[in-house]
Design a protein around this motif. Structure first.
Motif, PDB file in Angstrom:
ATOM      1  N   THR A   1       0.860  -1.183   0.000  1.00 58.56           N
ATOM      2  CA  THR A   1       0.000   0.000   0.000  1.00 58.56           C
ATOM      3  C   THR A   1       0.894   1.229   0.000  1.00 58.56           C
ATOM      4  N   THR A   2       0.707   2.106  -0.978  1.00 58.67           N
ATOM      5  CA  THR A   2       1.426   3.376  -1.013  1.00 58.67           C
ATOM      6  C   THR A   2       0.514   4.468  -0.473  1.00 58.67           C
ATOM      7  N   ARG A   3       1.009   5.181   0.543  1.00 55.32           N
ATOM      8  CA  ARG A   3       0.237   6.255   1.172  1.00 55.32           C
ATOM      9  C   ARG A   3       0.961   7.583   0.951  1.00 55.32           C
TER      10      ARG A   3
ATOM     11  N   ARG B   1      -2.397   0.043  -4.476  1.00 56.39           N
ATOM     12  CA  ARG B   1      -2.531  -1.244  -3.794  1.00 56.39           C
ATOM     13  C   ARG B   1      -2.100  -2.324  -4.765  1.00 56.39           C
TER      14      ARG B   1
ATOM     15  N   TRP C   1      -4.344  12.588   3.839  1.00 52.98           N
ATOM     16  CA  TRP C   1      -3.878  11.288   3.381  1.00 52.98           C
ATOM     17  C   TRP C   1      -4.742  10.713   2.271  1.00 52.98           C
TER      18      TRP C   1
ATOM     19  N   CYS D   1      -4.629   6.905  -0.311  1.00 53.16           N
ATOM     20  CA  CYS D   1      -3.968   5.672  -0.745  1.00 53.16           C
ATOM     21  C   CYS D   1      -3.839   5.726  -2.259  1.00 53.16           C
TER      22      CYS D   1
END
Length: 300
Positions: A275-277, A290, A285, A287
């Motif tokens: 997961t890149t946040r 995925r 924030w 996301c």
């Protein structure tokens, strides 16, 4: 297969924090070299884009996700000053989980004594000295292998090099850890096209061939300030970049962020969930990626 074999280990990947330099800066004598250009860049541009508030937001978010291990792929400093390494060591000690780090090009801006500079990060590099990279840290079923690509370069250059001796040691470590989930950390991406030539890994072909020949589950890099996902050339090995942890940018893939990587053992190999946040002060924030892979165990 035991319950322990199926446990999930959560990793947090961040990079290019560029912690604020000491204020006031030390004597001008420290800047009679490439650092002078970096100070000009910092005062004109970078200090207005690399924001401590963004780094703090990432620290808080990582802590909320309770990682088992934090992987930092370099550029904690701006000018590579001894006082910056000391401040970065203090910062690493505050991380919400055990942390591993490799140096970046800003951390090797000029030639400097290892003991008073990057050597201060020994507790987060398996106490490895500059001539004995890569280091290997084993946790649960994961081997994290830290490669040092940081070298001093001429003005206007930010290249890296691993070198033949380190590539040979990397091959040996990869072979010795085939029974584990092998994750390689390096600052410069071992692939062309992700950064300009003047910022490239000079021996990227040799590094990529070593990883391709001896195998890995995942390669993490920094340096590009981009949240990219590619592969080691001619393989399916994921090559994962991350945005700078402190950068404010109008371009979505360059906005400050981190990667959450969950690794689980499966009958057939390793399950890797990414997961890149990413975060902005205006929008908070989100996301942005995925992905999930199953990396087959070489022993099957």
């Amino acid at each position: 297969m035991t319950l322990r074999d199926f446990q999930t280990t959560v990793l947090a990947h961040l990079s290019d924090v560029h912690l604020p330099p000491p204020s006031p800066l030390p004597s001008w004598r420290h800047f009679l070299n490439k650092r002078a250009l970096s100070v000009v860049s910092w005062k004109r541009h970078r200090m207005h884009r690399h924001l401590p508030a963004l780094t703090k937001a990432i620290e808080t978010d990582m802590a909320r996700h309770a990682p088992d291990l934090i992987l930092n792929t370099g550029d904690l400093t701006n000018f590579g000053l001894a006082r910056e390494f000391d401040a970065a060591a203090s910062w690493l000690a505050t991380m919400p989980a055990p942390c591993l780090v490799v140096p970046g090009n800003h951390d090797a801006m000029v030639s400097a004594p290892w003991e008073t500079h990057a050597g201060q990060w020994g507790p987060w590099m398996e106490e490895t000295d500059e001539s004995h990279f890569p280091y290997c840290h084993v946790r649960d079923n994961i081997a994290v292998i830290g490669v040092n690509s940081a070298i001093p370069t001429p003005p206007f250059m930010a290249c890296g090099r691993v070198g033949k001796a380190q590539r040979e040691r990397l091959a040996a470590v990869l072979d010795a850890t085939r029974h584990l989930c092998r994750i390689v950390m390096i600052h410069h991406p071992p692939r062309t096209g992700l950064v300009k030539w003047r910022k490239s890994l000079l021996d990227q072909r040799g590094v990529a061939e070593t990883i391709a020949r001896h195998g890995a589950a995942l390669v993490l890099h920094g340096h590009s300030h981009d949240a990219t996902l590619s592969t080691i050339r001619n393989t399916s090995i994921p090559l994962l970049g991350v945005a700078s942890a402190s950068l404010s940018s109008s371009r979505p893939w360059r906005q400050s962020g981190w990667n959450r990587i969950a690794v689980s053992r499966r009958e057939e190999g390793w399950d890797i969930d990414l997961t890149t946040r990413q975060y902005t002060l205006d929008e908070g924030w989100r996301c942005t990626r995925r992905r999930n892979w199953v990396i087959r165990d070489e022993q099957h």
